[in-house]
Design a protein around this motif. Structure first.
Motif, PDB file in Angstrom:
ATOM      1  N   GLY A   1       0.836  -1.188   0.000  1.00  0.00           N
ATOM      2  CA  GLY A   1       0.000   0.000   0.000  1.00  0.00           C
ATOM      3  C   GLY A   1       0.874   1.242   0.000  1.00  0.00           C
ATOM      4  N   ILE A   2       0.252   2.392  -0.218  1.00  0.00           N
ATOM      5  CA  ILE A   2       1.035   3.612  -0.382  1.00  0.00           C
ATOM      6  C   ILE A   2       1.829   3.977   0.875  1.00  0.00           C
ATOM      7  CG2 ILE A   2      -0.897   5.127   0.238  1.00  0.00           C
ATOM      8  CD1 ILE A   2       0.218   7.102  -1.883  1.00  0.00           C
ATOM      9  N   GLY A   3       1.242   3.719   2.058  1.00  0.00           N
ATOM     10  CA  GLY A   3       1.960   4.059   3.288  1.00  0.00           C
ATOM     11  C   GLY A   3       3.223   3.239   3.452  1.00  0.00           C
TER      12      GLY A   3
ATOM     13  N   ALA B   1      10.962  14.835  10.908  1.00  0.00           N
ATOM     14  CA  ALA B   1       9.795  14.117  10.395  1.00  0.00           C
ATOM     15  C   ALA B   1      10.204  12.772   9.799  1.00  0.00           C
ATOM     16  CB  ALA B   1       9.070  14.964   9.359  1.00  0.00           C
ATOM     17  N   LEU B   2      11.347  12.741   9.130  1.00  0.00           N
ATOM     18  CA  LEU B   2      11.831  11.481   8.569  1.00  0.00           C
ATOM     19  C   LEU B   2      12.094  10.457   9.673  1.00  0.00           C
ATOM     20  CD1 LEU B   2      14.346  12.733   5.839  1.00  0.00           C
ATOM     21  CD2 LEU B   2      12.136  11.634   5.456  1.00  0.00           C
ATOM     22  N   ASN B   3      12.752  10.900  10.738  1.00  0.00           N
ATOM     23  CA  ASN B   3      13.076   9.974  11.830  1.00  0.00           C
ATOM     24  C   ASN B   3      11.816   9.401  12.466  1.00  0.00           C
ATOM     25  OD1 ASN B   3      15.839  10.304  11.492  1.00  0.00           O
ATOM     26  ND2 ASN B   3      15.971  11.976  12.974  1.00  0.00           N
ATOM     27  N   LEU B   4      10.789  10.247  12.621  1.00  0.00           N
ATOM     28  CA  LEU B   4       9.540   9.775  13.202  1.00  0.00           C
ATOM     29  C   LEU B   4       8.809   8.843  12.242  1.00  0.00           C
ATOM     30  CD1 LEU B   4       7.329   9.755  15.336  1.00  0.00           C
ATOM     31  CD2 LEU B   4       6.474  11.909  14.384  1.00  0.00           C
ATOM     32  N   ALA B   5       8.706   9.240  10.974  1.00  0.00           N
ATOM     33  CA  ALA B   5       7.966   8.447   9.998  1.00  0.00           C
ATOM     34  C   ALA B   5       8.614   7.092   9.732  1.00  0.00           C
ATOM     35  CB  ALA B   5       7.842   9.220   8.686  1.00  0.00           C
TER      36      ALA B   5
ATOM     37  N   GLU C   1      -3.788  10.829   8.329  1.00  0.00           N
ATOM     38  CA  GLU C   1      -3.424  10.269   9.631  1.00  0.00           C
ATOM     39  C   GLU C   1      -2.026  10.685  10.054  1.00  0.00           C
ATOM     40  OE1 GLU C   1      -2.913   5.957  11.903  1.00  0.00           O
ATOM     41  OE2 GLU C   1      -3.590   6.019   9.815  1.00  0.00           O
ATOM     42  N   SER C   2      -1.108  10.747   9.107  1.00  0.00           N
ATOM     43  CA  SER C   2       0.268  11.100   9.454  1.00  0.00           C
ATOM     44  C   SER C   2       0.363  12.503  10.033  1.00  0.00           C
ATOM     45  CB  SER C   2       1.191  10.968   8.237  1.00  0.00           C
ATOM     46  OG  SER C   2       0.858  11.919   7.239  1.00  0.00           O
ATOM     47  N   LEU C   3      -0.541  13.390   9.625  1.00  0.00           N
ATOM     48  CA  LEU C   3      -0.523  14.745  10.168  1.00  0.00           C
ATOM     49  C   LEU C   3      -0.885  14.756  11.647  1.00  0.00           C
ATOM     50  CD1 LEU C   3      -2.154  16.709   7.211  1.00  0.00           C
ATOM     51  CD2 LEU C   3       0.270  16.432   7.745  1.00  0.00           C
ATOM     52  N   VAL C   4      -1.744  13.840  12.064  1.00  0.00           N
ATOM     53  CA  VAL C   4      -2.051  13.702  13.486  1.00  0.00           C
ATOM     54  C   VAL C   4      -0.808  13.243  14.244  1.00  0.00           C
ATOM     55  CG1 VAL C   4      -3.493  12.530  15.184  1.00  0.00           C
ATOM     56  CG2 VAL C   4      -4.471  13.189  12.981  1.00  0.00           C
TER      57      VAL C   4
ATOM     58  N   GLY D   1     -13.237   6.956   3.640  1.00  0.00           N
ATOM     59  CA  GLY D   1     -13.425   8.016   4.626  1.00  0.00           C
ATOM     60  C   GLY D   1     -13.633   7.472   6.022  1.00  0.00           C
ATOM     61  N   PHE D   2     -14.438   6.420   6.127  1.00  0.00           N
ATOM     62  CA  PHE D   2     -14.705   5.804   7.432  1.00  0.00           C
ATOM     63  C   PHE D   2     -13.430   5.199   8.016  1.00  0.00           C
ATOM     64  CE2 PHE D   2     -15.913   1.968   9.872  1.00  0.00           C
ATOM     65  CZ  PHE D   2     -16.610   2.577  10.910  1.00  0.00           C
ATOM     66  N   LYS D   3     -12.690   4.486   7.184  1.00  0.00           N
ATOM     67  CA  LYS D   3     -11.476   3.814   7.637  1.00  0.00           C
ATOM     68  C   LYS D   3     -10.420   4.815   8.102  1.00  0.00           C
ATOM     69  CE  LYS D   3      -7.965   0.570   5.930  1.00  0.00           C
ATOM     70  NZ  LYS D   3      -7.512  -0.214   4.750  1.00  0.00           N
ATOM     71  N   VAL D   4     -10.205   5.861   7.318  1.00  0.00           N
ATOM     72  CA  VAL D   4      -9.191   6.849   7.666  1.00  0.00           C
ATOM     73  C   VAL D   4      -9.617   7.647   8.901  1.00  0.00           C
ATOM     74  CG1 VAL D   4      -7.923   8.877   6.867  1.00  0.00           C
ATOM     75  CG2 VAL D   4      -8.347   6.989   5.307  1.00  0.00           C
ATOM     76  N   SER D   5     -10.909   7.913   9.033  1.00  0.00           N
ATOM     77  CA  SER D   5     -11.404   8.623  10.223  1.00  0.00           C
ATOM     78  C   SER D   5     -11.087   7.842  11.494  1.00  0.00           C
ATOM     79  CB  SER D   5     -12.916   8.852  10.118  1.00  0.00           C
ATOM     80  OG  SER D   5     -13.228   9.656   9.009  1.00  0.00           O
ATOM     81  N   LEU D   6     -11.343   6.541  11.473  1.00  0.00           N
ATOM     82  CA  LEU D   6     -11.029   5.707  12.629  1.00  0.00           C
ATOM     83  C   LEU D   6      -9.533   5.698  12.904  1.00  0.00           C
ATOM     84  CD1 LEU D   6     -13.315   2.542  12.333  1.00  0.00           C
ATOM     85  CD2 LEU D   6     -13.449   4.396  14.014  1.00  0.00           C
ATOM     86  N   ALA D   7      -8.740   5.599  11.851  1.00  0.00           N
ATOM     87  CA  ALA D   7      -7.287   5.568  12.019  1.00  0.00           C
ATOM     88  C   ALA D   7      -6.794   6.873  12.641  1.00  0.00           C
ATOM     89  CB  ALA D   7      -6.615   5.333  10.670  1.00  0.00           C
ATOM     90  N   MET D   8      -7.349   7.996  12.210  1.00  0.00           N
ATOM     91  CA  MET D   8      -6.954   9.287  12.769  1.00  0.00           C
ATOM     92  C   MET D   8      -7.332   9.371  14.245  1.00  0.00           C
ATOM     93  SD  MET D   8      -8.036  11.759   9.573  1.00  0.00           S
ATOM     94  CE  MET D   8      -7.586  13.295  10.382  1.00  0.00           C
ATOM     95  N   LEU D   9      -8.509   8.873  14.576  1.00  0.00           N
ATOM     96  CA  LEU D   9      -8.945   8.871  15.970  1.00  0.00           C
ATOM     97  C   LEU D   9      -8.015   8.031  16.839  1.00  0.00           C
ATOM     98  CD1 LEU D   9     -10.973   9.462  18.251  1.00  0.00           C
ATOM     99  CD2 LEU D   9     -12.301   7.489  17.436  1.00  0.00           C
ATOM    100  N   PHE D  10      -7.671   6.849  16.359  1.00  0.00           N
ATOM    101  CA  PHE D  10      -6.791   5.971  17.142  1.00  0.00           C
ATOM    102  C   PHE D  10      -5.402   6.574  17.309  1.00  0.00           C
ATOM    103  CE2 PHE D  10      -9.482   2.158  15.631  1.00  0.00           C
ATOM    104  CZ  PHE D  10     -10.356   2.327  16.707  1.00  0.00           C
ATOM    105  N   SER D  11      -4.909   7.227  16.259  1.00  0.00           N
ATOM    106  CA  SER D  11      -3.606   7.891  16.358  1.00  0.00           C
ATOM    107  C   SER D  11      -3.664   9.041  17.351  1.00  0.00           C
ATOM    108  CB  SER D  11      -3.149   8.407  14.987  1.00  0.00           C
ATOM    109  OG  SER D  11      -2.763   7.354  14.160  1.00  0.00           O
TER     110      SER D  11
END
Length: 235
Positions: free
Chosen positions: A68-70, A167-171, A183-186, A221-231
């Motif tokens: 996947g892209i991530g 940002a590179l070290n964290l990512a 999600e990465s912005l969170v 949208g639903f999947k990414v919303s949940l992922a952002m919440l969990f992050s």
């Protein structure tokens, strides 16, 4: 002092657009303080993405399974750290991000010393603006990101972004797997990294088709919303 930049291009079935994109990168002229390199992350493409990239002078990492892209972008980020790059720039393989716009991201980073600089199509509203349905989704993620990060990021789904060393070290150790941009912005915000946005002009894809069809948009949208919440709630 020379600053090393790596353009990371995650690709899945992008044999049509890659020759044009790589030619534009090869002829790109940057200030002498920057040294530019590029790498294609071939995410198990079923076409001739890898062969086309190599024929156009690009380094290629061929993944043995589809991440996947991530996962593809994180592979490029780990490569950037291993080879001591100062910055990495994510650029889509479909050609929507004109390489000539890279200078705007670099200039804004130099001006602000930001850890993350996002190329936004929605500040000046020039160039390709995406479909109506996608614009509605992007507005939704704008509100969600504002809730979780307290920042106004108008193009939080943009895959055209520059990451500096923090940002590179964290990512490299914590980066979302699927459709990671919102999600990465969170994650970056929780780490108190500086996130900036600069207007750029994008264009329609040069070939291939999007991995997110219209029917999959609601699920996305639903999947990414949940992922952002969990992050957001995760320690």
């Amino acid at each position: 002092m020379t600053l090393k930049i790596l353009i990371i291009i995650p690709c899945y079935n992008e044999q049509v657009s890659l020759p044009i994109l790589l030619q534009e990168i090869n002829t790109l002229s940057l200030p002498t303080e920057y040294e530019l390199d590029k790498i294609i992350i071939n995410d198990c493409s079923k076409d001739k993405t890898s062969e086309v990239a190599k024929a156009n002078g690009a380094k290629v990492l061929d993944l043995t399974c589809n991440l996947g892209i991530g996962g593809a972008v994180q592979t490029g980020i780990k490569y950037a750290i291993k080879h001591n790059f100062d910055f990495a720039v994510q650029m889509d393989g479909d050609g929507q991000h004109p390489p000539s716009e890279l200078i705007k991201l670099l200039e804004h980073q130099k001006l602000t010393q930001a850890d993350v600089v996002i190329g936004s199509r929605f500040i000046d509203k020039k160039g390709f603006q995406s479909s109506f349905i996608r614009r509605m989704g992007i507005r939704y993620f704008y509100g969600l990101n504002r809730l979780f990060t307290q920042k106004s990021i108008y193009d939080s789904t943009s895959g055209f972004r520059l990451l500096a060393r923090k940002a590179l070290n964290l990512a490299a150790i914590n980066y979302p797997d699927d459709y990671p941009e919102p999600e990465s912005l969170v994650i970056f915000s929780k780490a108190n990294l500086s996130i900036k946005e600069v207007p750029v002009t994008m264009r329609g894809r040069l070939g291939g088709k999007s991995s997110i069809g219209s029917g999959a948009s609601v699920f996305y949208g639903f999947k990414v919303s949940l992922a952002m919440l969990f992050s957001f709630i995760r320690n």
